[in-house]
Design a protein around this motif. Structure first.
Motif, PDB file in Angstrom:
ATOM      1  N   VAL A   6      23.691 -18.533  23.494  1.00  0.00           N
ATOM      2  CA  VAL A   6      22.247 -18.062  23.427  1.00  0.00           C
ATOM      3  C   VAL A   6      22.243 -17.050  25.042  1.00  0.00           C
ATOM      4  O   VAL A   6      21.188 -16.505  24.946  1.00  0.00           O
ATOM      5  CB  VAL A   6      21.672 -18.948  23.524  1.00  0.00           C
ATOM      6  CG1 VAL A   6      20.344 -18.716  23.938  1.00  0.00           C
ATOM      7  CG2 VAL A   6      21.511 -20.000  22.134  1.00  0.00           C
ATOM      8  N   SER A   7      22.475 -17.769  25.904  1.00  0.00           N
ATOM      9  CA  SER A   7      22.657 -16.557  27.296  1.00  0.00           C
ATOM     10  C   SER A   7      22.544 -14.893  27.204  1.00  0.00           C
ATOM     11  O   SER A   7      21.776 -13.824  26.955  1.00  0.00           O
ATOM     12  CB  SER A   7      23.444 -16.379  28.485  1.00  0.00           C
ATOM     13  OG  SER A   7      23.578 -18.139  28.885  1.00  0.00           O
ATOM     14  N   LEU A   8      24.405 -14.816  26.227  1.00  0.00           N
ATOM     15  CA  LEU A   8      24.401 -13.608  26.197  1.00  0.00           C
ATOM     16  C   LEU A   8      23.461 -12.382  24.729  1.00  0.00           C
ATOM     17  O   LEU A   8      22.943 -10.842  25.146  1.00  0.00           O
ATOM     18  CB  LEU A   8      25.976 -13.399  24.744  1.00  0.00           C
ATOM     19  CG  LEU A   8      26.221 -12.143  24.280  1.00  0.00           C
ATOM     20  CD1 LEU A   8      26.706 -10.777  26.224  1.00  0.00           C
ATOM     21  CD2 LEU A   8      27.203 -11.849  23.845  1.00  0.00           C
ATOM     22  N   LEU A   9      22.970 -13.642  23.928  1.00  0.00           N
ATOM     23  CA  LEU A   9      21.573 -12.567  22.684  1.00  0.00           C
ATOM     24  C   LEU A   9      20.212 -12.545  23.488  1.00  0.00           C
ATOM     25  O   LEU A   9      20.078 -11.459  23.532  1.00  0.00           O
ATOM     26  CB  LEU A   9      21.590 -13.424  21.969  1.00  0.00           C
ATOM     27  CG  LEU A   9      22.812 -13.539  20.726  1.00  0.00           C
ATOM     28  CD1 LEU A   9      22.307 -14.471  19.869  1.00  0.00           C
ATOM     29  CD2 LEU A   9      22.349 -12.314  20.167  1.00  0.00           C
ATOM     30  N   LEU A  10      19.820 -13.624  24.809  1.00  0.00           N
ATOM     31  CA  LEU A  10      18.936 -12.966  25.845  1.00  0.00           C
ATOM     32  C   LEU A  10      19.225 -12.218  26.175  1.00  0.00           C
ATOM     33  O   LEU A  10      17.449 -11.236  26.342  1.00  0.00           O
ATOM     34  CB  LEU A  10      18.401 -14.139  26.011  1.00  0.00           C
ATOM     35  CG  LEU A  10      17.419 -15.535  25.489  1.00  0.00           C
ATOM     36  CD1 LEU A  10      17.896 -16.708  26.427  1.00  0.00           C
ATOM     37  CD2 LEU A  10      16.848 -14.908  24.801  1.00  0.00           C
ATOM     38  N   HIS A  11      19.974 -12.181  27.125  1.00  0.00           N
ATOM     39  CA  HIS A  11      20.553 -10.975  27.602  1.00  0.00           C
ATOM     40  C   HIS A  11      19.971  -9.332  26.849  1.00  0.00           C
ATOM     41  O   HIS A  11      19.725  -8.460  27.932  1.00  0.00           O
ATOM     42  CB  HIS A  11      21.514 -11.110  28.250  1.00  0.00           C
ATOM     43  CG  HIS A  11      22.106  -9.637  29.623  1.00  0.00           C
ATOM     44  ND1 HIS A  11      21.934  -9.974  30.941  1.00  0.00           N
ATOM     45  CD2 HIS A  11      23.216  -9.108  28.906  1.00  0.00           C
ATOM     46  CE1 HIS A  11      22.252  -8.827  31.717  1.00  0.00           C
ATOM     47  NE2 HIS A  11      22.879  -8.214  30.622  1.00  0.00           N
ATOM     48  N   ILE A  12      20.571  -9.448  25.587  1.00  0.00           N
ATOM     49  CA  ILE A  12      20.883  -8.506  25.158  1.00  0.00           C
ATOM     50  C   ILE A  12      19.296  -7.736  24.574  1.00  0.00           C
ATOM     51  O   ILE A  12      18.961  -6.560  24.757  1.00  0.00           O
ATOM     52  CB  ILE A  12      22.249  -8.452  24.215  1.00  0.00           C
ATOM     53  CG1 ILE A  12      23.344  -8.381  24.185  1.00  0.00           C
ATOM     54  CG2 ILE A  12      21.386  -7.002  22.729  1.00  0.00           C
ATOM     55  CD1 ILE A  12      24.140  -8.578  23.072  1.00  0.00           C
ATOM     56  N   ALA A  13      18.798  -9.319  24.490  1.00  0.00           N
ATOM     57  CA  ALA A  13      17.013  -8.999  23.535  1.00  0.00           C
ATOM     58  C   ALA A  13      15.576  -8.124  24.601  1.00  0.00           C
ATOM     59  O   ALA A  13      15.813  -7.216  25.146  1.00  0.00           O
ATOM     60  CB  ALA A  13      16.518 -10.095  23.175  1.00  0.00           C
ATOM     61  N   PHE A  14      16.400  -8.903  26.314  1.00  0.00           N
ATOM     62  CA  PHE A  14      15.751  -8.332  27.425  1.00  0.00           C
ATOM     63  C   PHE A  14      16.162  -7.221  28.193  1.00  0.00           C
ATOM     64  O   PHE A  14      15.318  -6.025  28.143  1.00  0.00           O
ATOM     65  CB  PHE A  14      16.168  -9.124  28.396  1.00  0.00           C
ATOM     66  CG  PHE A  14      14.780 -10.846  29.009  1.00  0.00           C
ATOM     67  CD1 PHE A  14      14.352 -10.296  28.393  1.00  0.00           C
ATOM     68  CD2 PHE A  14      15.798 -12.086  28.477  1.00  0.00           C
ATOM     69  CE1 PHE A  14      13.503 -11.560  28.279  1.00  0.00           C
ATOM     70  CE2 PHE A  14      15.246 -13.014  28.910  1.00  0.00           C
ATOM     71  CZ  PHE A  14      14.281 -13.062  28.479  1.00  0.00           C
ATOM     72  N   MET A  46      13.007  -7.017  33.209  1.00  0.00           N
ATOM     73  CA  MET A  46      14.728  -7.020  33.575  1.00  0.00           C
ATOM     74  C   MET A  46      14.702  -7.717  34.529  1.00  0.00           C
ATOM     75  O   MET A  46      15.494  -8.325  35.031  1.00  0.00           O
ATOM     76  CB  MET A  46      13.846  -5.507  34.515  1.00  0.00           C
ATOM     77  CG  MET A  46      13.994  -4.055  33.991  1.00  0.00           C
ATOM     78  SD  MET A  46      16.015  -4.135  33.825  1.00  0.00           S
ATOM     79  CE  MET A  46      16.713  -4.465  34.956  1.00  0.00           C
ATOM     80  N   THR A  47      13.264  -8.657  34.612  1.00  0.00           N
ATOM     81  CA  THR A  47      13.590 -10.167  35.164  1.00  0.00           C
ATOM     82  C   THR A  47      14.222 -11.288  34.184  1.00  0.00           C
ATOM     83  O   THR A  47      15.285 -12.027  35.327  1.00  0.00           O
ATOM     84  CB  THR A  47      12.403 -10.913  35.638  1.00  0.00           C
ATOM     85  OG1 THR A  47      11.276 -10.291  36.811  1.00  0.00           O
ATOM     86  CG2 THR A  47      12.055 -12.096  36.234  1.00  0.00           C
ATOM     87  N   GLY A  48      14.241 -11.171  33.281  1.00  0.00           N
ATOM     88  CA  GLY A  48      14.607 -12.218  32.002  1.00  0.00           C
ATOM     89  C   GLY A  48      16.863 -11.307  31.964  1.00  0.00           C
ATOM     90  O   GLY A  48      17.289 -12.041  31.954  1.00  0.00           O
ATOM     91  N   VAL A  49      16.381  -9.560  32.547  1.00  0.00           N
ATOM     92  CA  VAL A  49      18.072  -9.479  32.664  1.00  0.00           C
ATOM     93  C   VAL A  49      18.168 -10.328  33.297  1.00  0.00           C
ATOM     94  O   VAL A  49      19.598 -10.316  33.882  1.00  0.00           O
ATOM     95  CB  VAL A  49      17.855  -8.040  32.556  1.00  0.00           C
ATOM     96  CG1 VAL A  49      19.831  -7.532  33.188  1.00  0.00           C
ATOM     97  CG2 VAL A  49      17.833  -6.931  31.275  1.00  0.00           C
ATOM     98  N   GLY A  50      17.846  -9.870  34.954  1.00  0.00           N
ATOM     99  CA  GLY A  50      18.221 -10.409  35.906  1.00  0.00           C
ATOM    100  C   GLY A  50      19.221 -12.305  35.882  1.00  0.00           C
ATOM    101  O   GLY A  50      19.968 -12.212  36.061  1.00  0.00           O
ATOM    102  N   LEU A  51      18.211 -12.817  35.247  1.00  0.00           N
ATOM    103  CA  LEU A  51      18.274 -14.799  35.180  1.00  0.00           C
ATOM    104  C   LEU A  51      19.680 -14.602  34.447  1.00  0.00           C
ATOM    105  O   LEU A  51      20.189 -15.746  34.275  1.00  0.00           O
ATOM    106  CB  LEU A  51      16.769 -15.057  34.761  1.00  0.00           C
ATOM    107  CG  LEU A  51      15.797 -15.330  36.146  1.00  0.00           C
ATOM    108  CD1 LEU A  51      14.601 -15.376  34.961  1.00  0.00           C
ATOM    109  CD2 LEU A  51      16.124 -15.713  36.562  1.00  0.00           C
ATOM    110  N   THR A  52      19.650 -13.275  33.171  1.00  0.00           N
ATOM    111  CA  THR A  52      20.470 -14.496  31.925  1.00  0.00           C
ATOM    112  C   THR A  52      21.916 -13.729  32.804  1.00  0.00           C
ATOM    113  O   THR A  52      23.387 -13.877  31.997  1.00  0.00           O
ATOM    114  CB  THR A  52      20.410 -13.462  30.747  1.00  0.00           C
ATOM    115  OG1 THR A  52      20.061 -12.175  30.634  1.00  0.00           O
ATOM    116  CG2 THR A  52      18.474 -13.990  29.861  1.00  0.00           C
ATOM    117  N   ALA A  53      22.078 -12.675  33.561  1.00  0.00           N
ATOM    118  CA  ALA A  53      23.207 -12.631  33.863  1.00  0.00           C
ATOM    119  C   ALA A  53      23.825 -13.299  35.394  1.00  0.00           C
ATOM    120  O   ALA A  53      24.879 -12.875  35.073  1.00  0.00           O
ATOM    121  CB  ALA A  53      22.775 -10.542  34.964  1.00  0.00           C
TER     122      ALA A  53
END
Length: 225
Positions: A6-14, A46-53
């Motif tokens: 889930v985290s990876l999919l969200l990271h890719i989506a963001f 990008m905030t989403g990218v940071g949080l999922t990272a």
């Protein structure tokens, strides 16, 4: 589907949303509301990218990728803050962002030293890969210092200087985002990691040159970025 997937999919989506909105922001006229809305979506993505990272790192991803995401998010948030801060106010948000930049700089420098003296980088790259986090550390350190210097008087940049810095930070964040995408789509290696920086930097300079020459217009009735 577990939390890692889930985290990876969200990271890719963001990340995908960030790439699309970054391109739109670069191509659209600076000033009108559409550009500002696209920039806001970019900053949120990008905030989403940071949080999922952070989530992916917690689940076992490399510290290097975490710091690249941290670096990218820092740049974009500073750029977005400059785009919104028309009155030049300085508060805890600005100081927090300076702190983020300092952490990113030191973290990337540490990773570079660890790779150089440890002998191997992420994905079993050679010690020469230490050049990549070193370059990003220098960029992050320079821009963090530049941001801190711009706040020293107690008033944040305004007018064309604000827009100029907005372009620099947003551009640097975009380069970092494209770099991470290139890694995912093409693979690792020093050349792949640094190529977006070599291509993107002249584009930022060209765009900023247009602001100074009048080729890129900022509407007089709006300082919105």
């Amino acid at each position: 589907m577990d939390i890692g997937q889930v985290s990876l999919l969200l990271h890719i989506a963001f990340g995908s949303i960030a790439l699309i909105t970054a391109a739109l922001a670069f191509l659209t006229e600076k000033g009108p509301k559409f550009h500002a809305k696209v920039g806001r979506i970019y900053a949120l993505a990008m905030t989403g990218v940071g949080l999922t990272a952070v989530a992916l790192w917690w689940l076992g991803s490399s510290s290097f990728l975490l710091l690249i995401a941290f670096f990218s998010t820092y740049m974009v948030l500073v750029g977005w803050r400059l785009g919104q801060n028309r009155k030049g106010s300085v508060n805890i948000v600005d100081q927090t962002l300076v702190g983020m930049g300092t952490i990113g700089t030191l973290g990337l420098l540490f990773i570079s030293a660890d790779i150089a003296f440890g002998g191997a980088g992420p994905w079993d790259e050679e010690a020469s890969f230490a050049l990549v986090p070193l370059v990003f550390s220098l960029i992050c350190g320079f821009l963090t210092y530049f941001q801190r210097l711009s706040l020293k008087s107690g008033v944040a940049p305004r007018g064309k200087e604000r827009i100029r810095l907005h372009g620099i930070f947003m551009g640097a964040g975009t380069i970092s985002t494209v770099t991470a995408f290139s890694l995912t789509a093409i693979g690792g290696g020093v050349v792949i990691w640094l190529l977006p920086t070599f291509i993107g930097t002249p584009l930022i300079i060209y765009n900023l040159g247009g602001l100074r020459s009048g080729r890129v217009q900022i509407p007089s009735n709006s300082e919105s970025a």
